[in-house]
Design an enzyme around this catalytic site. Sequence first.
Site, PDB file in Angstrom:
ATOM      1  N   THR A   1      -0.119   1.113   6.963  1.00 39.75           N
ATOM      2  CA  THR A   1      -0.063   0.004   6.013  1.00 39.75           C
ATOM      3  C   THR A   1       0.171  -1.273   6.803  1.00 39.75           C
ATOM      4  O   THR A   1       0.739  -1.242   7.880  1.00 39.75           O
ATOM      5  CB  THR A   1       1.054   0.236   4.970  1.00 39.75           C
ATOM      6  OG1 THR A   1       1.164  -0.937   4.149  1.00 39.75           O
ATOM      7  CG2 THR A   1       2.408   0.513   5.605  1.00 39.75           C
TER       8      THR A   1
ATOM      9  N   ARG B   1     -14.528  -6.707   0.057  1.00 38.06           N
ATOM     10  CA  ARG B   1     -13.788  -6.419   1.302  1.00 38.06           C
ATOM     11  C   ARG B   1     -13.230  -4.990   1.277  1.00 38.06           C
ATOM     12  O   ARG B   1     -12.644  -4.570   0.295  1.00 38.06           O
ATOM     13  CB  ARG B   1     -12.647  -7.425   1.445  1.00 38.06           C
ATOM     14  CG  ARG B   1     -11.759  -7.200   2.673  1.00 38.06           C
ATOM     15  CD  ARG B   1     -10.491  -6.443   2.323  1.00 38.06           C
ATOM     16  NE  ARG B   1      -9.513  -6.471   3.408  1.00 38.06           N
ATOM     17  CZ  ARG B   1      -8.399  -5.760   3.417  1.00 38.06           C
ATOM     18  NH1 ARG B   1      -8.113  -4.950   2.425  1.00 38.06           N
ATOM     19  NH2 ARG B   1      -7.568  -5.840   4.427  1.00 38.06           N
ATOM     20  N   VAL B   2     -13.426  -4.248   2.340  1.00 40.00           N
ATOM     21  CA  VAL B   2     -12.823  -2.919   2.464  1.00 40.00           C
ATOM     22  C   VAL B   2     -11.794  -2.993   3.581  1.00 40.00           C
ATOM     23  O   VAL B   2     -12.086  -3.485   4.672  1.00 40.00           O
ATOM     24  CB  VAL B   2     -13.889  -1.849   2.784  1.00 40.00           C
ATOM     25  CG1 VAL B   2     -13.242  -0.496   3.019  1.00 40.00           C
ATOM     26  CG2 VAL B   2     -14.896  -1.762   1.633  1.00 40.00           C
ATOM     27  N   GLY B   3     -10.594  -2.523   3.294  1.00 39.52           N
ATOM     28  CA  GLY B   3      -9.526  -2.571   4.293  1.00 39.52           C
ATOM     29  C   GLY B   3      -9.478  -1.297   5.119  1.00 39.52           C
ATOM     30  O   GLY B   3     -10.406  -0.484   5.117  1.00 39.52           O
ATOM     31  N   ASP B   4      -8.376  -1.130   5.798  1.00 36.62           N
ATOM     32  CA  ASP B   4      -8.225   0.002   6.714  1.00 36.62           C
ATOM     33  C   ASP B   4      -7.991   1.336   6.008  1.00 36.62           C
ATOM     34  O   ASP B   4      -8.357   2.395   6.530  1.00 36.62           O
ATOM     35  CB  ASP B   4      -7.041  -0.252   7.650  1.00 36.62           C
ATOM     36  CG  ASP B   4      -5.755  -0.451   6.851  1.00 36.62           C
ATOM     37  OD1 ASP B   4      -5.665  -1.451   6.114  1.00 36.62           O
ATOM     38  OD2 ASP B   4      -4.848   0.403   6.947  1.00 36.62           O
TER      39      ASP B   4
ATOM     40  N   THR C   1       0.848  -1.185   0.000  1.00 36.87           N
ATOM     41  CA  THR C   1       0.000   0.000   0.000  1.00 36.87           C
ATOM     42  C   THR C   1       0.889   1.242   0.000  1.00 36.87           C
ATOM     43  O   THR C   1       2.034   1.177   0.445  1.00 36.87           O
ATOM     44  CB  THR C   1      -0.842  -0.060   1.293  1.00 36.87           C
ATOM     45  OG1 THR C   1      -1.794  -1.093   1.147  1.00 36.87           O
ATOM     46  CG2 THR C   1      -1.527   1.243   1.625  1.00 36.87           C
TER      47      THR C   1
HETATM   48  N1  ASP Z   1      -3.544  -2.209   4.763  1.00 38.96           N
HETATM   49  C1  ASP Z   1      -3.847  -2.662   3.430  1.00 38.96           C
HETATM   50  C2  ASP Z   1      -5.157  -3.396   3.459  1.00 38.96           C
HETATM   51  O1  ASP Z   1      -5.351  -4.204   4.346  1.00 38.96           O
HETATM   52  C3  ASP Z   1      -2.782  -3.539   2.839  1.00 38.96           C
HETATM   53  C4  ASP Z   1      -1.382  -3.016   2.935  1.00 38.96           C
HETATM   54  O2  ASP Z   1      -1.112  -2.082   3.660  1.00 38.96           O
HETATM   55  O3  ASP Z   1      -0.500  -3.530   2.249  1.00 38.96           O
HETATM   56  O4  ASP Z   1      -5.953  -3.213   2.580  1.00 38.96           O
END
Ligand code: ASP
Length: 318
Positions: free
Chosen positions: A238, A215-218, A187
């Site tokens: 990240t 799916r939605v991430g952080d 990310t």
């Molecule tokens: N944090 C990101 C997610 O879970 C992935 C990442 O940081 O590489 O979508």
Amino acid sequence: MTTDTLPLPTLAATGRVALVVHGGAWDIPDEEWDAHRAGVRVALAAGWEVLAAGGPAREAVCRAVQLLEDDPTFDAGRGSTLNRQGEIELDAALAIGEGAQIGAVAAIRTVAHPILAARAVLEGSEHVLLVGAGAERFAREAGLPEVDPASLLVERERRRWAALRQRPEYSTRQPFEPGGLDRPRGTVGAVARDRAGRLAAATSTGGTPGKLPGRVGDSAIPGAGTAAEEGCGAVSCTGWGEGILRVSLARRVLEGLEAGLLPPAAAGRALARLGELTGGRAGLICLDAAGRIGLAHTTPRMAWASRTEDGLPEVVPP
Ligand code: ASP
């Protein structure tokens, strides 16, 4: 309680101009390290140009993240990882300190620069987060070009997707562990403080390989992957998104700064708590209202670069 218009707190008059960018926290393999270092350096230079000319922090972080989205080295924009169905779904957020404002998009497929779609939500709507088809439509109406999702797909990620299909035991948490998934990607994000003391944070991602569709991430979630608050700080995270979401990692960093911790300590403490509570690994960049920088990660590596007006560009050593 009744609230009328309150005067905004005065922006910090002292402090320095500062910019930090990151390109993900994973067990980045040696043979990939140079590409990561080069990518964050180019993004840093572009964002710095904005700040050096007296431009706003929000512009600087968007410029930096836009370049990282273009660079297929990273898991954002072009080069993003694929979900279990073999599709690209992108998340991004832009937070600015003034009024703790944030705009975000999630699970979008037809925008090459999701950070600009997040900015459009922030600047052109009364909302915070738009997802899926509605977000794509909003971006189109805001004047962002519509792209074929196939143009964001790279062969490396198609191969990874095919390999993951053969591994039913695989979990999206694995890429962040030492020795994690082969040739991982990260990310991207940036945090800045401009000459006027304004703060901004931006994060953009293709998410985790093998995630479920929808799916939605952080990254797109306020206080989880991205946060900024005037007079306090700005944060971009990240790492393993589910863990980051569960502990509101970025918010924890701001709370540490509010409590008087310096940025490195606030970053370290929040990541330690993430590990204690969830066993998850992550990395983050942050700065406080005076432009002091914090960087920390519990993954083996994080790609980052930083610059302040009283120092030279700095890139994490090999
Ligand atoms: N944090 C990101 C997610 O879970 C992935 C990442 O940081 O590489 O979508």
